[in-house]
Design an enzyme around this catalytic site. Structure first.
Site, PDB file in Angstrom:
ATOM      1  N   ASP A 156      -7.326   5.731  -3.917  1.00  0.00           N
ATOM      2  CA  ASP A 156      -6.604   4.583  -3.371  1.00  0.00           C
ATOM      3  C   ASP A 156      -6.189   3.660  -4.507  1.00  0.00           C
ATOM      4  O   ASP A 156      -7.034   3.066  -5.177  1.00  0.00           O
ATOM      5  CB  ASP A 156      -7.493   3.832  -2.380  1.00  0.00           C
ATOM      6  N   CYS A 173       0.799  -1.227   0.000  1.00  0.00           N
ATOM      7  CA  CYS A 173       0.000   0.000   0.000  1.00  0.00           C
ATOM      8  C   CYS A 173       0.830   1.274   0.000  1.00  0.00           C
ATOM      9  O   CYS A 173       0.530   2.222  -0.742  1.00  0.00           O
ATOM     10  CB  CYS A 173      -0.994  -0.010   1.154  1.00  0.00           C
ATOM     11  N   HIS A 184      -2.976   1.177   6.775  1.00  0.00           N
ATOM     12  CA  HIS A 184      -3.183   1.280   5.329  1.00  0.00           C
ATOM     13  C   HIS A 184      -2.800   2.697   4.908  1.00  0.00           C
ATOM     14  O   HIS A 184      -2.959   3.643   5.682  1.00  0.00           O
ATOM     15  CB  HIS A 184      -4.634   0.977   4.960  1.00  0.00           C
TER      16      HIS A 184
END
Length: 268
Positions: A260, A179, A237
């Site tokens: 994202d 991530c 995250h």
């Protein structure tokens, strides 16, 4: 002869050819003068990405170095990251990324016509940062197993080497990313195109798979945990936020917008 180019604030970004055409009687002479590139402009009040505060423009557009926070809520680690959005060839790589997307391949004319809209460009780049859609994306994600044959995600410390490797390997996804790597590379690309962008780290990060706005855990009558639900809570995250207005939603939604690029689920 001097030329002054004055582009509309909502002009489509990308490469432009400048051609001089001279008409004399029935004769038409055309001469190619060169190429120029238009980007989003956070300094221009008429642009959707306009950011009024100069210090924020320096931080979220011009700054090539940053810190990414990872770890867990009890032990937060700060990783240095080099965005390098102004390095040689980075702009060409970012513009090529737009032309490799599935959006462009499906309908080039409509895709290019929408490139003056940061909402649309953000969605295209979000898709292209990961290679999970067979779209020549930049990075392939991997969260378990061995990394011995490729780069361990924890060893990356900047975007430039990743984007250059992607180009050198003829736009095959670089292995591997997680991530914070997806977010770091996405920040580089969006800043390069002129969209103010930052990274967000979230700890004890809820991943709600069935979309009921809760994390569901199941136990039997004796208190033993049952492996039924797919919801989970991650240690952390990392994603991005980009700054632009939302005329489609109204003024109250102007400002930081969530993007994202981590391919945990397909976007709809």
């Amino acid at each position: 002869m001097n030329f002054t180019i004055s582009s509309p604030a909502n002009a489509v970004i990308g490469r432009y050819n400048l051609i001089l055409q001279v008409t004399s009687g029935n004769k038409i002479l055309s001469r190619f003068l060169g190429q120029f590139v238009l980007l989003f402009n956070p300094w221009c009040p008429g642009d959707d990405v306009y950011m009024a505060n100069e210090n924020e423009r320096k931080e979220y557009v011009l700054n090539e170095n940053g810190i990414i926070f990872v770890g867990n809520a009890r032990y937060i680690e700060a990783r240095g990251w080099y965005y390098g959005q102004f390095q040689d060839h980075l702009l060409n790589i970012c513009l090529t990324m737009l032309d490799l997307s599935l959006y462009y391949r499906q309908d080039p004319a409509i895709d290019v016509s929408r490139r003056g809209d940061p909402k649309y460009v953000g969605r295209v780049i979000s898709s292209m940062i990961n290679g999970n859609d067979n779209d020549n994306g930049v990075l392939l994600g991997k969260w378990q197993g061995s990394f011995y044959s490729h780069e361990n995600p924890s060893r990356w410390d900047g975007s430039v080497v990743i984007l250059q490797k992607w180009r050198q390997d003829n736009y095959k996804p670089v292995q591997y990313g997680q991530c914070w790597v997806f977010a770091g590379v996405m920040c580089t690309v969006l800043r390069c195109l002129g969209i103010p962008t930052r990274l967000i780290s979230n700890f004890n990060s809820a991943h709600d798979v069935d979309r009921n706005l809760s994390i569901d855990k199941y136990y039997d009558s004796s208190g033993k945990s049952l492996n039924i639900g797919k919801d989970s809570t991650w240690d952390y995250h990392v994603w991005n936020e980009s700054w632009f207005i939302r005329p489609d939603l109204g003024m109250s939604y102007n400002g930081w917008q969530v993007l994202d690029a981590t391919p945990q689920e397909q976007s709809k």
